[in-house]
Design an enzyme around this catalytic site. Structure first.
Site, PDB file in Angstrom:
ATOM      1  N   HIS A 141     -12.860   3.618   0.119  1.00 34.98           N
ATOM      2  CA  HIS A 141     -12.889   2.663   1.249  1.00 34.98           C
ATOM      3  C   HIS A 141     -13.571   1.346   0.865  1.00 34.98           C
ATOM      4  O   HIS A 141     -14.040   0.613   1.741  1.00 34.98           O
ATOM      5  CB  HIS A 141     -13.701   3.220   2.456  1.00 34.98           C
ATOM      6  CG  HIS A 141     -13.051   4.317   3.219  1.00 34.98           C
ATOM      7  ND1 HIS A 141     -13.786   5.282   3.869  1.00 34.98           N
ATOM      8  CD2 HIS A 141     -11.753   4.607   3.472  1.00 34.98           C
ATOM      9  CE1 HIS A 141     -12.977   6.123   4.481  1.00 34.98           C
ATOM     10  NE2 HIS A 141     -11.729   5.735   4.246  1.00 34.98           N
ATOM     11  N   ARG A 197     -11.817  16.542   7.134  1.00 33.10           N
ATOM     12  CA  ARG A 197     -12.594  16.879   5.933  1.00 33.10           C
ATOM     13  C   ARG A 197     -13.995  17.346   6.316  1.00 33.10           C
ATOM     14  O   ARG A 197     -14.598  16.785   7.233  1.00 33.10           O
ATOM     15  CB  ARG A 197     -12.717  15.669   5.005  1.00 33.10           C
ATOM     16  CG  ARG A 197     -11.430  15.231   4.367  1.00 33.10           C
ATOM     17  CD  ARG A 197     -11.709  14.221   3.258  1.00 33.10           C
ATOM     18  NE  ARG A 197     -10.490  13.581   2.813  1.00 33.10           N
ATOM     19  CZ  ARG A 197     -10.204  12.295   2.993  1.00 33.10           C
ATOM     20  NH1 ARG A 197     -11.062  11.489   3.603  1.00 33.10           N
ATOM     21  NH2 ARG A 197      -9.066  11.799   2.546  1.00 33.10           N
ATOM     22  N   GLU A 239      -8.191  -4.070   5.804  1.00 33.89           N
ATOM     23  CA  GLU A 239      -8.175  -3.825   4.364  1.00 33.89           C
ATOM     24  C   GLU A 239      -7.105  -4.659   3.660  1.00 33.89           C
ATOM     25  O   GLU A 239      -7.315  -5.137   2.552  1.00 33.89           O
ATOM     26  CB  GLU A 239      -7.962  -2.328   4.095  1.00 33.89           C
ATOM     27  CG  GLU A 239      -9.204  -1.531   4.448  1.00 33.89           C
ATOM     28  CD  GLU A 239      -8.993  -0.032   4.533  1.00 33.89           C
ATOM     29  OE1 GLU A 239      -8.503   0.428   5.580  1.00 33.89           O
ATOM     30  OE2 GLU A 239      -9.302   0.669   3.560  1.00 33.89           O
ATOM     31  N   ARG A 285      -2.691  -2.028  -3.449  1.00 28.83           N
ATOM     32  CA  ARG A 285      -3.858  -1.167  -3.278  1.00 28.83           C
ATOM     33  C   ARG A 285      -3.736  -0.029  -4.294  1.00 28.83           C
ATOM     34  O   ARG A 285      -2.717   0.655  -4.346  1.00 28.83           O
ATOM     35  CB  ARG A 285      -3.872  -0.585  -1.879  1.00 28.83           C
ATOM     36  CG  ARG A 285      -5.011   0.382  -1.708  1.00 28.83           C
ATOM     37  CD  ARG A 285      -4.913   1.138  -0.412  1.00 28.83           C
ATOM     38  NE  ARG A 285      -6.066   2.019  -0.289  1.00 28.83           N
ATOM     39  CZ  ARG A 285      -6.026   3.181   0.333  1.00 28.83           C
ATOM     40  NH1 ARG A 285      -4.905   3.616   0.883  1.00 28.83           N
ATOM     41  NH2 ARG A 285      -7.108   3.919   0.400  1.00 28.83           N
ATOM     42  N   ASN A 302       0.868  -1.186   0.000  1.00 25.95           N
ATOM     43  CA  ASN A 302       0.000   0.000   0.000  1.00 25.95           C
ATOM     44  C   ASN A 302       0.906   1.237   0.000  1.00 25.95           C
ATOM     45  O   ASN A 302       1.478   1.596   1.029  1.00 25.95           O
ATOM     46  CB  ASN A 302      -0.897  -0.041   1.245  1.00 25.95           C
ATOM     47  CG  ASN A 302      -1.848   1.133   1.311  1.00 25.95           C
ATOM     48  OD1 ASN A 302      -1.802   2.053   0.485  1.00 25.95           O
ATOM     49  ND2 ASN A 302      -2.715   1.122   2.301  1.00 25.95           N
TER      50      ASN A 302
END
Ligand code: ADP
Length: 360
Positions: A162, A223, A346, A73, A7
């Site tokens: 996600h 965010r 993940e 990823r 990743n």
């Protein structure tokens, strides 16, 4: 069979090595500060070399040939990729084209792919896309109500992010309920620093809170989530801000940090709220309100839910918040709706998908 999961961020490489089909994690690590002045690692290729050396030095592997496949990823798969793909020149070209949509992520992901191709030329490489899970979303859901030409010219639409995390917890819920995904309506809530909620029907994503970028939807650590776009034009005009400055404010200085003025970390905010800090309290209230709003909306979209699941840093570690949400969920849902907290993984999901692709 050993599967390496890579990743890549702009200056880091996170990796995990698994043994499949046992799904056993053999090693994990992080290479940081890639390309920084004081760092010995100049680029991602060199980073991959360092991580392979670590695996050899720690005697996790005896030779490079033991790594049967690498799963990467890749953040953005645009409309090209609905599922994981074995990497070849064509796939690389498409990831390059899509990089325009994810300029902070896809180039780093690509650098990792190129590095692995150089150092492990005989090993199969697989790209697993964050957005792929959402390619099942219907046109009337993914389109924005702006002139169509911007979708046709530039691909402006909802993509969602996600995906691997939502997919992972959805699979877990199906295991726990002992019912196949094909028979379940699920609402999965990934609440980390980045936050998103996904409605899943029969194992397929129906809607998700993030959009063209990860900025849309829930209030997050830094965010803003949903906001009236006209208010942004107004602020830019008043403060004479550039697009880049406003982008930074919305992605890095807003959300829980922006409202509390203290931190993006829910632990810190809860501590301050307990001591009576009114901005910390407000940030928490706003954060939780927005989660409820999306769960409510997806409940309607799905026509009920068999389970609602919380995951990621905030979702997994804040039983007080989850308890409150659960109470509110049961005000509208029947007792047959189950609420779960499930740790996400993940990397394991990427490894499982990689394994599935190469076995085919
Ligand atoms: P990312 O989206 O960066 O992967 P994580 O899923 O790790 O983030 O979530 C990070 C957030 O989770 C932290 O900012 C914090 O708010 C929250 N968090 C992490 N650990 C804990 C904990 N032990 N207790 C409460 N909150 C936590």
């Amino acid at each position: 069979m050993k599967i390496l999961i890579v990743n890549c961020g702009s200056s880091s490489i996170k990796y995990k090595l698994y043994d499949f089909p046992r799904r056993l994690q053999l090693a994990k690590g992080l290479i940081e500060k890639i390309g920084e002045k004081a760092s010995a690692v100049n680029d991602h290729s060199q980073g991959i070399k360092v991580l392979i050396k670590q695996l050899l030095d720690d005697k996790i592997i005896d030779s490079l040939t033991e790594i049967y496949a690498v799963g990467h990823r890749v953040v953005h798969g645009g409309e090209y990729f609905r599922e994981p793909r074995i990497i070849n020149d064509k796939v690389i070209k498409k990831i390059e084209i899509i990089a325009d949509l994810a300029p902070l992520h896809n180039p780093a992901n690509l650098a990792g792919i190129m590095g692995c191709r150089k150092i492990l030329p005989k090993t199969k490489q697989v790209a697993v896309f964050d957005t792929a899970f959402y390619q099942s979303i219907a046109e009337h859901v993914y389109m924005y109500a702006i002139p169509q030409q911007y979708y046709r010219k530039y691909g402006v639409r909802k993509y969602g992010f996600h995906g691997t995390s939502h997919q992972f917890v959805a699979n877990k819920v199906s295991e726990l309920l002992r019912r196949p995904l094909s028979k379940l309506k699920l609402i999965t809530c990934h609440l980390g620093n980045g936050c998103s909620i996904t409605a899943i029907n029969k194992g397929k994503a129906v809607d998700t809170s993030m959009g063209f970028t990860p900025l849309e939807g829930l209030m997050m650590g830094t965010r803003s989530g949903d906001v009236d776009i006209a208010s942004i034009f107004y602020i830019m005009k008043k403060e004479k801000l550039t697009i880049e400055q406003m982008d930074h404010i919305l992605n890095r200085e807003s959300g829980i940090l922006g409202i509390s003025g203290i931190s993006n970390d829910i632990r810190v905010i809860k501590g301050k709220a307990r001591k009576g800090n009114k901005f910390a309290k407000l940030a928490l209230e706003m954060f939780i309100y927005r989660i409820k709003k999306y769960i409510g909306a997806y409940f309607m979209i799905l026509g009920g839910a068999d389970a609602i699941c919380f995951t990621a840093g905030v979702g997994e570690n804040n039983s007080d918040i989850i308890k409150g949400l659960k109470k509110d969920i049961y005000k509208i849902a029947s007792r047959s709706t189950k609420v779960f907290v499930i740790p996400t993984d993940e990397e394991l999901m990427i490894a499982s998908l990689t394994y599935k692709v190469i076995k085919k």
